[in-house]
Design a protein around this motif. Structure first.
Motif, mmCIF file in Angstrom:
data_model
loop_
_atom_site.group_PDB
_atom_site.id
_atom_site.type_symbol
_atom_site.label_atom_id
_atom_site.label_comp_id
_atom_site.label_asym_id
_atom_site.label_seq_id
_atom_site.Cartn_x
_atom_site.Cartn_y
_atom_site.Cartn_z
ATOM 1 N N ALA A 260 31.893 45.535 43.916
ATOM 2 C CA ALA A 260 32.042 46.563 42.920
ATOM 3 C C ALA A 260 33.708 46.513 42.382
ATOM 4 C CB ALA A 260 32.010 48.276 43.458
ATOM 5 N N HIS A 261 34.350 45.390 42.929
ATOM 6 C CA HIS A 261 35.939 45.362 42.729
ATOM 7 C C HIS A 261 36.053 43.878 42.222
ATOM 8 C CE1 HIS A 261 36.296 48.992 44.992
ATOM 9 N NE2 HIS A 261 35.487 48.611 45.579
ATOM 10 N N GLY A 262 35.255 43.305 41.284
ATOM 11 C CA GLY A 262 35.437 42.200 40.325
ATOM 12 C C GLY A 262 36.046 41.079 41.652
ATOM 13 N N ARG A 263 37.225 40.363 41.375
ATOM 14 C CA ARG A 263 37.749 39.527 42.270
ATOM 15 C C ARG A 263 38.612 39.823 43.227
ATOM 16 N NH1 ARG A 263 38.918 35.084 38.031
ATOM 17 N NH2 ARG A 263 36.889 34.281 37.476
ATOM 18 N N ASP A 264 39.087 41.107 43.107
ATOM 19 C CA ASP A 264 39.857 41.926 44.287
ATOM 20 C C ASP A 264 39.463 41.588 45.739
ATOM 21 O OD1 ASP A 264 41.537 42.206 41.973
ATOM 22 O OD2 ASP A 264 41.089 44.146 41.758
ATOM 23 N N ARG A 293 37.739 40.770 52.741
ATOM 24 C CA ARG A 293 39.068 40.030 52.662
ATOM 25 C C ARG A 293 39.689 40.434 51.177
ATOM 26 N NH1 ARG A 293 39.333 33.993 54.762
ATOM 27 N NH2 ARG A 293 37.718 34.343 56.580
ATOM 28 N N SER A 294 40.840 40.762 50.966
ATOM 29 C CA SER A 294 41.668 41.324 49.857
ATOM 30 C C SER A 294 43.098 40.969 49.897
ATOM 31 C CB SER A 294 41.349 42.557 49.670
ATOM 32 O OG SER A 294 42.162 43.064 48.686
ATOM 33 N N LEU A 295 43.806 41.120 48.863
ATOM 34 C CA LEU A 295 45.192 41.056 48.861
ATOM 35 C C LEU A 295 45.639 42.425 49.153
ATOM 36 C CD1 LEU A 295 46.585 38.559 46.062
ATOM 37 C CD2 LEU A 295 46.327 38.102 48.341
ATOM 38 N N ASP A 296 44.638 43.403 48.920
ATOM 39 C CA ASP A 296 45.239 44.903 48.733
ATOM 40 C C ASP A 296 44.484 45.470 50.164
ATOM 41 O OD1 ASP A 296 45.359 47.406 48.505
ATOM 42 O OD2 ASP A 296 44.778 47.455 46.239
ATOM 43 N N VAL A 350 53.670 21.890 33.129
ATOM 44 C CA VAL A 350 52.508 20.928 33.461
ATOM 45 C C VAL A 350 51.175 21.040 32.674
ATOM 46 C CG1 VAL A 350 51.463 19.631 34.978
ATOM 47 C CG2 VAL A 350 53.683 20.143 35.391
ATOM 48 N N ALA A 351 50.455 22.097 32.946
ATOM 49 C CA ALA A 351 49.213 22.307 32.393
ATOM 50 C C ALA A 351 48.845 23.662 32.398
ATOM 51 C CB ALA A 351 48.157 21.503 33.323
ATOM 52 N N PRO A 352 47.998 24.171 31.593
ATOM 53 C CA PRO A 352 47.595 25.742 31.775
ATOM 54 C C PRO A 352 46.981 26.004 33.039
ATOM 55 C CG PRO A 352 46.408 24.360 29.727
ATOM 56 C CD PRO A 352 46.985 23.243 30.664
ATOM 57 N N PHE A 353 47.429 27.208 33.407
ATOM 58 C CA PHE A 353 47.258 27.493 34.714
ATOM 59 C C PHE A 353 46.614 29.033 34.666
ATOM 60 C CE2 PHE A 353 50.440 30.880 35.373
ATOM 61 C CZ PHE A 353 51.217 30.639 34.386
ATOM 62 N N ILE A 354 46.044 29.476 35.859
ATOM 63 C CA ILE A 354 45.877 31.025 35.894
ATOM 64 C C ILE A 354 46.300 31.535 37.355
ATOM 65 C CG2 ILE A 354 43.855 31.049 34.736
ATOM 66 C CD1 ILE A 354 42.271 30.728 37.265
ATOM 67 N N ARG A 355 46.593 32.574 37.571
ATOM 68 C CA ARG A 355 46.834 33.486 38.961
ATOM 69 C C ARG A 355 45.511 33.498 39.498
ATOM 70 N NH1 ARG A 355 50.919 38.444 38.048
ATOM 71 N NH2 ARG A 355 52.549 37.329 37.152
ATOM 72 N N LEU A 356 45.741 33.249 41.054
ATOM 73 C CA LEU A 356 44.417 33.697 41.810
ATOM 74 C C LEU A 356 44.967 33.764 43.229
ATOM 75 C CD1 LEU A 356 42.262 30.419 42.054
ATOM 76 C CD2 LEU A 356 44.619 30.232 41.566
ATOM 77 N N PRO A 357 44.375 34.476 43.961
ATOM 78 C CA PRO A 357 44.699 34.816 45.387
ATOM 79 C C PRO A 357 43.905 33.475 46.005
ATOM 80 C CG PRO A 357 42.542 36.175 44.687
ATOM 81 C CD PRO A 357 43.069 35.416 43.374
ATOM 82 N N SER A 358 44.556 33.509 47.314
ATOM 83 C CA SER A 358 43.799 32.498 48.373
ATOM 84 C C SER A 358 43.194 33.319 49.133
ATOM 85 C CB SER A 358 45.080 31.843 49.083
ATOM 86 O OG SER A 358 44.356 30.946 50.215
ATOM 87 N N GLY A 359 41.788 32.926 49.118
ATOM 88 C CA GLY A 359 40.900 33.439 50.255
ATOM 89 C C GLY A 359 40.838 33.111 51.504
#
Ligand code: ZN
Length: 421
Positions: A260-264, A293-296, A350-359
């Motif tokens: 229920a929390h997307g990629r969070d 697992r979550s950053l939060d 350098v190149a297009p990037f996105i933010r993402l957490p490390s799981g």
């Protein structure tokens, strides 16, 4: 020179990755290089030569990490550290950990060729035994470097009876001096690690680079569902307390709460025991372990709390007993906003990037004890890792090295002084 000109050499990066892929135990599948083996020692001898050629002063610290150091123009500053690991899981690949060490080596070579001197000292580290080991411990070298490898851990034995302390000393460590030599908060100006994503997000979103926002914390719980074992033929459906049927409903509820929390957040039930596990007996007890697992941390707690309420309701309705126990709770490591800004600046150049957490956990988890950390991910083909098929294009790896170099230069220049001679 113009410091924007630290341009990594893709062929050199490829040949370093391929050279390391030559030091593997061919009796095992994939590209297997377990720590404390002949192949690990051979690869370290090779790395030592490469680091020395790149102008680094090479040593092995008390925790047996291989470190190449370049002085800064202000050698009183704590170092910028770039590192990762060259051990693999059994049946592993050629990129996990390895590209982070190769990145450091390439950056040292670029600095040597350009004559550009950083203000900070630079340390390139090959951390010992990052992957889960036969001693039941992972990130052994980075733990040792920051004082997180306890005496009890050092006394752990592998299945052959080898004691971890002896294993570390056998590859040049001095475990008796480890506690005294351990680095303290402030002993690293910045830690940077290039790593493969080990997941599918970069590939599926079409990005070469990921600016890592943090490394997730892991909450683990053990749950016991008690029912009533009974004859599978003579017990009518309406008169059962079937622990496994209850588990099925509870397990799906867990999946729903985590989804229920997307990629969070992500949640997994990875371990399960069914008792008595016989085809003619209604299951009397199911014991399972789940992790979130979550950053939060608050989100992880909330997911578990809502799940737990629903799971108890399901158990009550089915006449089952629900017992729960928290097994462990590790805190997330967040990348500080200033460092994330530098990492994003490095990536953007350098190149297009996105933010993402490390799981997944990394040596960066430990290095966060002594200084701010930043990580950059490059794509894993089909999201795969810890297998022979693990693959990252050399062009993407090179983009990652360039982004790490750019973040390093930005940090070295930003934190006072120009770095120019
Ligand atoms: Zn790794």
């Amino acid at each position: 020179m113009d410091k924007a000109q630290l341009k990594p050499d893709e062929r050199r990066i490829q040949s370093a990755v391929e050279a390391l892929a030559g030091f593997v135990d061919e009796s095992k599948p994939g590209w297997t290089r377990r720590p404390f083996t002949r192949w690990y020692e051979e690869s370290r001898r090779w790395l030592t030569e490469q680091m020395t050629e790149a102008g680094l002063a090479v040593r092995i610290d008390a925790a047996s990490n291989l470190i190449g150091r370049l002085p800064g123009t202000d050698d009183t500053l704590p170092p910028i550290v770039i590192g990762s690991h060259t051990d693999t899981v059994t049946g592993g690949g050629r990129f996990d950990g390895i590209i982070g060490v190769v990145a450091g080596l390439e950056i040292a070579r670029l600095l040597q060729e350009s004559g550009y001197r950083l203000r900070h000292p630079l340390e390139i580290v090959d951390f010992t035994a990052e992957e889960p080991s036969e001693f039941g411990i992972s990130t052994i070298g980075s733990r040792g470097m920051v004082g997180n490898l306890s005496e009890a851990m050092l006394e752990q034995k592998d299945p052959n009876g080898l004691v971890l302390r002896e294993a570390l000393d056998s590859i040049g460590g001095r475990t008796s001096e480890m506690a005294a030599e351990a680095r303290k908060p402030g002993d690293a100006a910045l830690y940077l690690e290039l790593h493969i994503e080990q997941g599918p997000v970069l590939e599926q979103t079409g990005h070469k680079l990921g600016a890592v926002t943090g490394i997730v914390g892991i909450h683990r719980h053990r749950i016991i569902i008690e029912g009533a074992p009974n004859h599978a033929g003579t017990t009518p459906m309406g008169l059962r307390a079937d622990a496994l049927a209850g588990f099925c409903e509870i397990g799906l509820a867990f999946e729903r709460h985590c989804s229920a929390h997307g990629r969070d957040a992500v949640g997994t039930i990875g371990r399960l025991a069914n008792e008595p596990n016989a085809s003619n007996v209604v299951p009397g007890r199911v014991i399972f372990e789940l992790e979130i697992r979550s950053l939060d941390t608050e989100l992880s707690d909330a997911i578990y709390a809502f799940f737990s309420v629903e799971a108890r309701e399901i158990a009550d309705k089915r006449g089952l007993v629900f017992l729960e126990e928290q097994l462990s709770k590790s805190n997330p490591v967040l990348v500080q906003p200033e460092v994330l800004a530098l990492v994003e600046k490095g990536c953007a150049s350098v190149a297009p990037f996105i933010r993402l957490p490390s799981g997944a956990g990394h040596d960066a988890n430990q290095m966060a004890v002594i200084g701010p950390i930043g990580m950059i991910f490059v794509p894993s083909r089909d999201g795969r890792s810890h297998c022979p098929e693990e693959w990252t294009d050399y062009g993407d790896t090179t983009a990652g090295v360039a982004a790490i170099a750019a973040a390093m230069l930005a940090f070295d220049g930003d934190s006072g002084g120009s770095g120019d001679e």
